[in-house]
Design an enzyme around this catalytic site. Structure first.
Site, PDB file in Angstrom:
ATOM      1  N   GLY A 184       0.597 -14.239  -3.175  1.00  0.00           N
ATOM      2  CA  GLY A 184       0.296 -12.847  -2.880  1.00  0.00           C
ATOM      3  C   GLY A 184       1.351 -12.222  -1.996  1.00  0.00           C
ATOM      4  N   CYS A 185       0.970 -11.179  -1.288  1.00  0.00           N
ATOM      5  CA  CYS A 185       1.914 -10.453  -0.433  1.00  0.00           C
ATOM      6  C   CYS A 185       2.525 -11.370   0.621  1.00  0.00           C
ATOM      7  CB  CYS A 185       1.188  -9.300   0.257  1.00  0.00           C
ATOM      8  SG  CYS A 185       2.229  -8.390   1.416  1.00  0.00           S
ATOM      9  N   PHE A 186       3.855 -11.399   0.687  1.00  0.00           N
ATOM     10  CA  PHE A 186       4.487 -12.337   1.621  1.00  0.00           C
ATOM     11  C   PHE A 186       4.272 -11.987   3.090  1.00  0.00           C
ATOM     12  CE2 PHE A 186       8.888 -10.407   0.198  1.00  0.00           C
ATOM     13  CZ  PHE A 186       8.524  -9.157   0.665  1.00  0.00           C
TER      14      PHE A 186
END
Length: 217
Positions: free
Chosen positions: A48-50
Site C-alpha cells: 500500500g501507500c509507502f
C-alpha cells in the site's frame, strides 16, 4: 441528476485521503540520504501507500531506517507522477535497513504480513491500483524460502488460501523523491496521514507491542 452532487462529494473526499492526492509541488524538502552501518542488511516490501509502510517498519526494534521508493516493474527511473498512472509496473515499496543481530528477516516478513491485508488484490484501502499491490521481495533463495513458508502457514491457518501477495525477486529499487521520506513523521496533520497512516500504525503497535522500539511504544 440528483445523484451527481453526492457522487462529487464522495469523489473529492477520496482524493483528500488518497496517498496519491499529494502533489510534489506542495513540498520539496531536501532529505539527507541514509548511510547504512557496516553490518546492516536490507529487506524490501510493498503493502500500500509507502508513507504508512515506512512508519510501521521504523517503529520496529532493530530497524535502523526505512526508505520509500519504487520496485517491481520494468520502467526506468519511475517518478511519483508516473507511478500514479498504474502503468509502470512498479509498486510503492519500502527498503527496510535492519540490524540482523536485533531483528531477523523472518520477523520483518511477519511484520509485513501482520500490518496489512494481504488478501486485497491491487490495493490497500483507500488506495487501489497495481502501484499499491502487496509484494514481498527477496534477494536470495533463503529469503524466498522464508517468505513462502510464512505465506503458506498464513494461507492455511488464517486466510483460507486467499493471500494475493506476490513473492518477487528484487531487480532494482528506486528511491522516491525527498519529500516522501519520513512523510508521516514530518506531516502529522496532513489529511491522509491523520485518517489513514496514523490509525494503521496504531493498529500495528497494538498487535505487536513486543516488537516496538521503546520510543515507539
Amino acid at each position: 441528476m440528483k445523484m451527481i452532487k453526492p457522487f462529487l462529494i464522495f469523489t473529492c473526499t477520496l482524493l483528500l485521503i488518497s496517498c496519491f492526492g499529494f502533489s510534489s509541488k506542495k513540498q520539496n524538502n531536501s532529505q539527507t540520504a541514509y548511510v547504512p552501518q557496516e553490518n546492516t542488511k536490507v529487506a524490501y516490501f510493498a503493502s500500500g501507500c509507502f508513507w504508512c509502510v515506512e512508519a510501521i517498519f521504523e517503529s520496529v526494534n532493530g530497524v535502523e531506517e526505512a526508505v520509500s521508493g519504487y520496485a517491481g516493474g520494468n520502467t526506468l527511473n519511475p517518478t511519483y507522477e508516473k507511478i500514479g498512472t498504474g502503468k509502470t509496473g512498479h509498486a510503492e515499496t519500502v527498503a527496510v535497513y535492519y540490524n540482523p543481530k536485533k531483528v531477523s528477516f523472518e520477523t520483518l516478513v511477519k511484520v509485513f504480513f501482520g500490518s496489512h491485508d494481504p488478501t486485497t488484490v491491487n490495493g490497500q484501502h483507500p488506495d487501489y491500483g497495481t502501484q499499491y499491490r502487496s509484494i514481498a521481495f527477496y534477494k536470495t533463495a533463503q529469503e524466498k524460502q522464508t517468505i513462502e513458508k510464512i505465506l503458506k502457514t498464513l494461507n492455511n491457518k488464517v486466510y483460507n488460501g486467499k493471500i494475493a501477495t506476490e513473492v518477487t525477486k528484487l531487480k532494482r529499487f528506486y528511491r522516491a523523491e525527498d519529500y516522501h521520506q519520513d512523510f508521516e513523521k514530518r506531516n502529522p496533520n496532513q489529511s491522509y496521514v491523520k485518517a489513514v497512516s496514523i490509525p494503521r500504525l496504531n493498529r500495528f503497535k497494538k498487535k505487536f507491542p513486543e516488537l516496538l522500539k521503546k520510543e515507539s511504544r
